[in-house]
Design an enzyme around this catalytic site. Structure first.
Site, PDB file in Angstrom:
ATOM      1  CD  GLU A 188     -15.599  21.492 -39.960  1.00 12.64           C
ATOM      2  OE1 GLU A 188     -16.564  21.850 -40.655  1.00 12.64           O
ATOM      3  OE2 GLU A 188     -15.685  21.213 -38.751  1.00 12.64           O
ATOM      4  CD  GLU A 292     -13.403  22.088 -33.085  1.00 12.27           C
ATOM      5  OE1 GLU A 292     -14.531  21.572 -33.163  1.00 12.27           O
ATOM      6  OE2 GLU A 292     -12.975  22.906 -33.912  1.00 12.27           O
TER       7      GLU A 292
END
Ligand code: GLA
Length: 381
Positions: A188, A292
């Site tokens: 991220e 994910e």
């Protein structure tokens, strides 16, 4: 779950021992029973083999673990491990291998939970995907309040990355390959349309990402190094930033091997951007990991139970993910699909029972999304 497999084998054995049999169109045996495509009611498409998720793919199928769940003797966790070993051959630590759990103080690392996960993987023939070395949301408290110079901060992070990657490079399988085959090096880095303001960005600079990949590579020349982020499908502007950054890393010889598309989806989002995103990430020529995957069924908080309609929409979205991944990503770039949890109630999105984002009910029975996910793996859009 194992019982299912044993039963299937027994059924085949009985048929071979003289029961009347017939040939299906592909030359297999028709075992009778339900006529809806041979489904035996267990959610796996029925018949004999393949039986479990991992049997439907040539790429790894993953799910998440914790050291606790791998050692707990509670019946829920014993059942969890049975599902895990049946359906999956790759594992990611949900939290145990993140910086906040390992980096206890300057120069001190607690690898014990990660070691337990690696030992379990080794004993059971699983791949471990390391997650995640540098992430703004997993900074230990002592480091968050670090008062030294920026150079001292950078030296601590460099030492952390190198120590962690080196440590987890030690355990090998029988072929000499590392059990921990890969790492999400940076998680991220981007926030919407710009570089995220994080402690790493503030103290090291925008190029902390390049440095982190170089440190990881110095620690292990073989391990696969990934950049991981969310909404790569769904936010085209963010995706463009990521692709531009990754391409510039490649042209500047920053060692990056793959991109992790987290894929936290909603039952109705994204739609056409999902295959486009997978295609554009594939076009980087790097490995592609759906890292994910989960699908929120109640994003707008507008239902009080998993309605049949919503369950079907969720199932369709799981099928979209598995179909487009299987269909678009060339075999050589398929690093696998990792689903972010087994039972609904163990998901970070469960919301006290207000959402049902995964493939299994709380009693580990499979939801219709499980069947649809398999349909996608089989190449059915
Ligand atoms: C991010 C992280 C995961 C997990 C989820 C949910 O996606 O990469 O490790 O923590 O958030 O919290």
């Amino acid at each position: 779950m194992k019982t299912r497999k044993i039963l299937s084998i027994l059924i085949i054995a009985v048929l071979f021992m003289g029961c009347s049999s017939d040939s299906s169109s592909d030359g297999g045996i028709i075992v009778g029973g339900p006529t809806n495509g041979g489904d035996d009611g267990d959610g796996t498409g029925g018949g004999t083999t393949p039986e479990y998720l991992q049997d439907f793919t040539n790429f790894p199928m993953g799910n998440i673990v914790s050291a606790f769940k791998l050692s707990s003797t509670s019946s829920a966790n014993v059942d969890f491990r049975e599902v895990l070993l049946n359906d999956y051959n790759s594992i990611t630590a949900e939290n145990d291998m993140k910086m906040a759990n390992i980096f206890t103080s300057a120069g001190n690392y607690d690898f014990s939970d990660g070691d337990a996960i690696v030992a379990y993987a080794k004993a059971n023939g699983l791949r471990v995907h390391g997650h995640a070395l540098v992430w703004h949301s997993s900074v230990p408290g002592w480091l968050n309040s670090f008062s030294g110079t920026n150079e001292e901060f950078e030296a601590l992070i460099e030492a952390y990355v190198k120590a962690t990657v080196s440590h987890f490079a030690i355990e090998k399988d029988a072929n000499g390959n590392s059990i921990v085959a890969s790492w999400d090096v940076v998680n991220e880095y981007f926030d919407g349309g710009s570089i995220r303001s994080s402690i790493f960005q503030q103290k090291i600079g925008d190029d902390f990402i390049d440095k982190a990949f170089q440190w990881a590579r110095e620690a292990d020349t073989d391990v696969k190094l990934f950049y991981n982020d969310y909404n790569i499908a769904g936010e085209p502007n963010k995706r463009n930033l990521i692709i531009n950054k990754v391409n510039s890393m490649i042209s500047n010889s920053v060692p990056i091997d793959g991109i992790g598309m987290q894929m936290h989806l909603n039952h109705n989002w994204p739609t056409s951007d999902l295959p486009l995103a997978i295609q554009q990430i594939t076009d980087t020529s790097l490995l592609v990991h759906i890292s994910e995957l989960d699908v929120k069924a109640n994003y707008g908080n507008d239902v009080t139970e998993l309605t049949a309609t919503r369950a079907q929409e969720q199932a369709d979205q799981y099928q979209n993910a598995s179909y487009h991944y299987t269909n678009i990503v060339p075999t050589a770039q398929q690093y696998g699909i990792t689903i972010w949890g087994v039972r609904d109630q163990d998901s970070w999105l469960y919301d006290g029972g207000g959402d049902w984002p995964l493939l299994y009910n709380n009693d580990y029975s499979t939801k219709i999304a499980y069947d649809s996910f398999i349909d996608g793996l089989k190449g059915n859009p």
